[in-house]
Design an enzyme around this catalytic site. Sequence first.
Site: not given
Length: 265
Positions: A143, A33
């Site tokens: 978040d 990633r």
Amino acid sequence: MVISEADFKRMAAFIQSSYGIDLTQKRQLVTGRLSPAIRKLGYTNFSDFVNHVLEKKENDEITLILNKLTTNYTFFMREQEHLDYFTRNIIPEIVRRHQKDKSLAIWSAGCSSGEEPYNLTMLLYDYLGSQAKQWDTKLLATDISAQALTKAQQGIYTLPDTIPADWKRKYFQARPDGTHVVTPDVRNNVIFKTFNLMDPIQFRRKFDVIFCRNVMIYFDQPTKDALVRRFYDATVPGGYLLISYSENLSQNSPYRRLATATFQK
């Protein structure tokens, strides 16, 4: 691009100590990633990137790592039975408890792209009906990913078939491209903030309900246990913690279990 064992361990230790995310078994995921992203930044190897991150601790690079290595996957009406329990049992109880002050405190911890706190707002509005305007139902939604919060604040979604037809009518506005945007009254009921769950929880008031679903899957057991203790301290007596169906609390958790993935102080 290959990351050496030493560099991987350095990065994993930093991410775990700072953000709680356990990467120790995810070396292949880290390589896959991050490689394209750090190439775009001009790095030719992982070692230089890791050195830069650990020395400078710049927000842009850390945000890149967190965005790439956490899956901000969520959707409306996720774990429907859970939401049904919240609607049938928890909302009536906390509304009774707050008949005088008419003020609820609910936290969506790890809210990702915003579906959960908007979903909870819609459930509250449905339950309160015409009385909703008399209540302070504002939710806190946090978040660690700034990217996820940007999407959440926009409130634009491709709606799944699970959305009830009357919700589409009441709580969304159709857009020409086929997507829907959450109505302003629903959007304004959610306060979005960037927050690292490894930090001390020092919000203005304690919470009647904390939702933290599909977040602790990234943490090892000691990190989970410490977070649950912080949640417990941030919950009012009789308040609730809801986690996902794929998670559980350890036996020494201070909360008592009410139902699957549902706990009470």
